[in-house]
Design an enzyme around this catalytic site. Structure first.
Site, PDB file in Angstrom:
ATOM      1  N   CYS A  17     -27.250 -22.262   2.629  1.00 27.41           N
ATOM      2  CA  CYS A  17     -27.482 -23.560   2.879  1.00 27.41           C
ATOM      3  C   CYS A  17     -27.659 -23.959   4.323  1.00 27.41           C
ATOM      4  O   CYS A  17     -28.164 -24.076   4.964  1.00 27.41           O
ATOM      5  CB  CYS A  17     -27.590 -24.649   1.983  1.00 27.41           C
ATOM      6  SG  CYS A  17     -28.607 -25.027   0.519  1.00 27.41           S
ATOM      7  N   LYS A  20     -31.064 -24.359   6.815  1.00 25.11           N
ATOM      8  CA  LYS A  20     -31.781 -24.647   6.801  1.00 25.11           C
ATOM      9  C   LYS A  20     -31.636 -25.273   7.894  1.00 25.11           C
ATOM     10  O   LYS A  20     -31.022 -24.826   8.909  1.00 25.11           O
ATOM     11  CB  LYS A  20     -31.044 -25.727   6.314  1.00 25.11           C
ATOM     12  CG  LYS A  20     -31.023 -26.550   4.721  1.00 25.11           C
ATOM     13  CD  LYS A  20     -30.852 -27.672   3.769  1.00 25.11           C
ATOM     14  CE  LYS A  20     -31.324 -27.985   2.017  1.00 25.11           C
ATOM     15  NZ  LYS A  20     -30.842 -29.225   2.283  1.00 25.11           N
ATOM     16  N   SER A  49     -35.759 -39.602   2.511  1.00 23.76           N
ATOM     17  CA  SER A  49     -34.849 -37.588   2.059  1.00 23.76           C
ATOM     18  C   SER A  49     -34.291 -38.195   1.480  1.00 23.76           C
ATOM     19  O   SER A  49     -33.145 -36.977   0.937  1.00 23.76           O
ATOM     20  CB  SER A  49     -33.913 -38.098   3.050  1.00 23.76           C
ATOM     21  OG  SER A  49     -34.111 -38.236   4.739  1.00 23.76           O
ATOM     22  N   ASP A  50     -35.556 -37.550   0.082  1.00 21.30           N
ATOM     23  CA  ASP A  50     -34.658 -37.768  -1.409  1.00 21.30           C
ATOM     24  C   ASP A  50     -34.174 -36.401  -2.202  1.00 21.30           C
ATOM     25  O   ASP A  50     -35.391 -35.401  -1.045  1.00 21.30           O
ATOM     26  CB  ASP A  50     -35.449 -38.726  -2.852  1.00 21.30           C
ATOM     27  CG  ASP A  50     -34.380 -39.807  -3.224  1.00 21.30           C
ATOM     28  OD1 ASP A  50     -33.700 -39.223  -3.453  1.00 21.30           O
ATOM     29  OD2 ASP A  50     -35.457 -40.597  -2.987  1.00 21.30           O
ATOM     30  N   ASP A  51     -34.086 -35.980  -2.935  1.00 19.14           N
ATOM     31  CA  ASP A  51     -33.006 -33.919  -3.691  1.00 19.14           C
ATOM     32  C   ASP A  51     -35.261 -32.935  -3.898  1.00 19.14           C
ATOM     33  O   ASP A  51     -34.787 -32.058  -3.798  1.00 19.14           O
ATOM     34  CB  ASP A  51     -32.445 -34.127  -4.075  1.00 19.14           C
ATOM     35  CG  ASP A  51     -30.808 -34.421  -3.502  1.00 19.14           C
ATOM     36  OD1 ASP A  51     -30.562 -34.201  -2.133  1.00 19.14           O
ATOM     37  OD2 ASP A  51     -30.945 -35.349  -4.297  1.00 19.14           O
ATOM     38  N   ASP A  68     -36.335 -24.376  -3.388  1.00 17.86           N
ATOM     39  CA  ASP A  68     -34.791 -24.116  -2.770  1.00 17.86           C
ATOM     40  C   ASP A  68     -35.218 -23.144  -2.403  1.00 17.86           C
ATOM     41  O   ASP A  68     -35.447 -21.910  -3.502  1.00 17.86           O
ATOM     42  CB  ASP A  68     -33.956 -24.983  -3.158  1.00 17.86           C
ATOM     43  CG  ASP A  68     -33.201 -25.441  -1.789  1.00 17.86           C
ATOM     44  OD1 ASP A  68     -32.887 -24.437  -0.733  1.00 17.86           O
ATOM     45  OD2 ASP A  68     -32.525 -26.354  -1.925  1.00 17.86           O
ATOM     46  N   ASP A  91     -30.630 -30.137  -7.163  1.00 11.87           N
ATOM     47  CA  ASP A  91     -32.147 -30.907  -6.614  1.00 11.87           C
ATOM     48  C   ASP A  91     -32.194 -31.902  -8.044  1.00 11.87           C
ATOM     49  O   ASP A  91     -33.273 -32.986  -7.872  1.00 11.87           O
ATOM     50  CB  ASP A  91     -33.185 -30.572  -6.350  1.00 11.87           C
ATOM     51  CG  ASP A  91     -32.159 -30.161  -4.628  1.00 11.87           C
ATOM     52  OD1 ASP A  91     -31.331 -30.672  -4.092  1.00 11.87           O
ATOM     53  OD2 ASP A  91     -33.172 -29.184  -3.963  1.00 11.87           O
ATOM     54  N   HIS A 140     -43.261 -15.682  -7.593  1.00 10.91           N
ATOM     55  CA  HIS A 140     -43.955 -15.931  -6.830  1.00 10.91           C
ATOM     56  C   HIS A 140     -43.224 -13.955  -5.543  1.00 10.91           C
ATOM     57  O   HIS A 140     -42.173 -15.092  -5.375  1.00 10.91           O
ATOM     58  CB  HIS A 140     -45.605 -15.969  -6.054  1.00 10.91           C
ATOM     59  CG  HIS A 140     -46.200 -15.080  -4.198  1.00 10.91           C
ATOM     60  ND1 HIS A 140     -47.027 -14.839  -5.289  1.00 10.91           N
ATOM     61  CD2 HIS A 140     -46.152 -15.457  -3.150  1.00 10.91           C
ATOM     62  CE1 HIS A 140     -47.544 -14.396  -4.157  1.00 10.91           C
ATOM     63  NE2 HIS A 140     -46.838 -14.514  -2.687  1.00 10.91           N
ATOM     64  N   ASP A 227     -27.378 -34.609  -3.758  1.00 14.36           N
ATOM     65  CA  ASP A 227     -26.201 -33.492  -4.041  1.00 14.36           C
ATOM     66  C   ASP A 227     -25.536 -33.031  -2.483  1.00 14.36           C
ATOM     67  O   ASP A 227     -27.057 -32.680  -0.932  1.00 14.36           O
ATOM     68  CB  ASP A 227     -26.901 -32.239  -4.208  1.00 14.36           C
ATOM     69  CG  ASP A 227     -27.652 -31.504  -3.925  1.00 14.36           C
ATOM     70  OD1 ASP A 227     -29.039 -32.509  -3.436  1.00 14.36           O
ATOM     71  OD2 ASP A 227     -28.519 -30.649  -4.261  1.00 14.36           O
TER      72      ASP A 227
END
Length: 347
Positions: A17, A20, A49-51, A68, A91, A140, A227
Site C-alpha cells: 500500500c 498508493k 473516502s470510504d473503503d 485493490d 475493504d 484479467h 481499515d
C-alpha cells in the site's frame, strides 16, 4: 546455464500500500469526477473516502464492491499473493460485508518472471480467498513492466447494516485491531535489514483476514469503521474526523509490530510516510517535542492493516472481547471529541 530470477521487490519502484498515490494527489485527481448521487441505489460512492462502493440490491441485500492491487512487498511469490488478496478483501470486511467471490487482477513481466513464479502468486491469492470461504471466479491479466497483483472483491451486507467511516460520534473510543509498522518492516526487507522474527511478524499481520468486520454489521454502538492502509493511521483517522465533523484524538504510542520501534529509531521509513505527512500534516496537531520516529510510525503506510473502529465507550469492552475471539487484540488508540474535523495526537 539458467539465469536466476530477480527478487520480486527489485522489479518494483514501490511495494504494497506504499504504492498508493499520496492523499493530496488523489484528492486533486478525483475532484473532477461526476457526482454519483443521481443513482438512487448507490448507497456509498465516490463522494466520500470510504473503503468500497455499496449498491442496494433489494430490501435485504446490498452489494459491496472494491478493488485493490499493488507491487510486491515481499519476494516470496506465494506470500505476495496471500498479502495482496488479504488486503483487497479487507475493504469488504471494513464495510461490514461478507465476501462472496473475487476476480484476480494480474500484471506481470512475462519476459522476466517464470510461469511457475507467476503461478505461485496466483496460488497465494487463491489461498487467502479459500481462507475467506470464497472462490477466485475469474480475472484479467496483462504483460506489465512491474509485477502487479490484486483482486476485485465482492461481498454482501444488509442495507441497514452498512458500515462506513462517517458515523463516528463525540464520546466514541477508537479501537485498532493490528499493530502498526508494516511499511517500516517492508522497507527494512528491501534493504535486507529485516530478520526472521521481523519477517514473521510482517507476514502474520498482512495475511490475517479482517473477519471481525463482518461481525460488526448491525452491532449496537459501532458507529464507524475503516481499515488502516496506505495513508497511515493519521490519514485514515482524518477521514473519520471529516466524516464525523469532529476532532479525532490519536495516541502517540499505538501498538507496533515486532521490531518496528528499533528500525524507526535507526532511521528506517518509507517515502510514502513522508508523502502522507506532506499531504495532510496541516490538519494534524502534534504535541510539543514529539519524536520524529513516532510521527513516522503514525504516517506509516499499512499493507493489509487493521480495522479502526469507533464504538460507544459503553460497548468497547464487549467489542474487545469479541475481537479476541476472532484472533485480534483491539486496544484503545484514541477517541472522538467535540471540535473541528482535525486529528490531535496525544501523549
Amino acid at each position: 546455464m539458467t539465469t536466476p530470477e530477480p527478487r520480486l521487490t527489485s522489479l518494483a519502484h514501490g511495494g504494497g500500500c506504499g504504492c498508493k498515490l499520496a492523499p493530496a494527489v488523489l484528492q486533486d485527481i478525483l475532484k473532477g469526477m461526476p457526482l454519483t448521487a443521481p443513482f438512487a441505489d448507490l448507497m456509498v460512492g465516490t463522494e466520500t473516502s470510504d473503503d468500497a462502493a455499496v449498491w442496494r440490491l433489494n430490501d435485504q441485500q446490498a452489494l459491496v464492491a472494491t478493488t485493490d492491487f499493488f507491487m510486491p512487498v515481499v519476494d516470496d511469490p506465494f506470500h505476495f499473493g496471500q498479502i495482496a488478496a488479504t488486503n483487497a478483501l479487507s475493504d469488504v470486511y471494513a464495510m461490514g460485508g461478507t465476501p462472496i467471490f473475487a476476480l484476480a487482477l494480474v500484471g506481470m513481466p512475462v519476459n522476466v518472471l517464470s510461469t511457475e513464479t507467476i503461478g505461485r502468486i496466483l496460488q497465494g491469492g487463491a489461498e487467502a480467498c479459500r481462507a475467506a470461504g470464497i472462490p477466485v471466479a475469474g480475472g484479467h491479466s496483462i504483460d506489465s513492466v512491474e509485477p502487479i497483483y490484486g483482486l476485485v472483491a465482492l461481498g454482501l451486507v444488509h442495507p441497514d447494516q452498512v458500515l462506513t467511516n462517517r458515523g463516528a460520534r463525540p464520546g466514541d473510543v477508537l479501537l485498532l485491531t493490528k499493530g502498526l509498522g508494516v511499511g517500516v518492516l517492508s522497507a527494512a526487507f528491501k534493504q535486507e535489514r529485516l530478520g526472521k522474527d521481523g519477517y514473521a511478524a510482517l507476514k502474520a499481520s498482512t495475511t490475517q483476514l479482517n473477519t471481525l468486520g463482518a461481525k460488526l454489521a448491525g452491532r449496537a454502538g459501532v458507529h464507524a469503521v475503516t481499515d488502516v492502509t496506505g495513508f497511515g493511521l493519521l490519514g485514515h483517522a482524518l477521514e473519520m474526523a471529516r466524516g464525523a465533523g469532529a476532532t479525532v484524538e490519536i495516541t502517540a504510542d499505538p501498538p507496533m509490530l515486532h521490531g518496528v520501534e528499533h528500525l524507526l529509531r535507526d532511521g528506517v521509513r518509507t517515502g510514502a510516510s513522508t508523502r502522507n505527512w506532506a499531504s495532510y500534516g496541516a490538519e494534524v496537531d502534534l504535541p510539543a517535542g514529539l519524536e520524529d520516529w513516532r510521527r513516522d510510525l503514525l504516517t506509516d503506510p499499512q499493507t493489509s492493516g487493521g480495522l479502526l473502529i469507533a464504538v460507544a465507550e459503553a460497548g468497547a469492552e464487549a467489542l474487545q472481547a469479541l475481537a479476541r475471539i476472532e484472533g485480534f487484540a483491539a486496544p484503545v488508540v484514541g477517541r472522538v471529541v467535540e471540535g473541528p474535523p482535525r486529528v490531535r495526537v496525544t501523549r
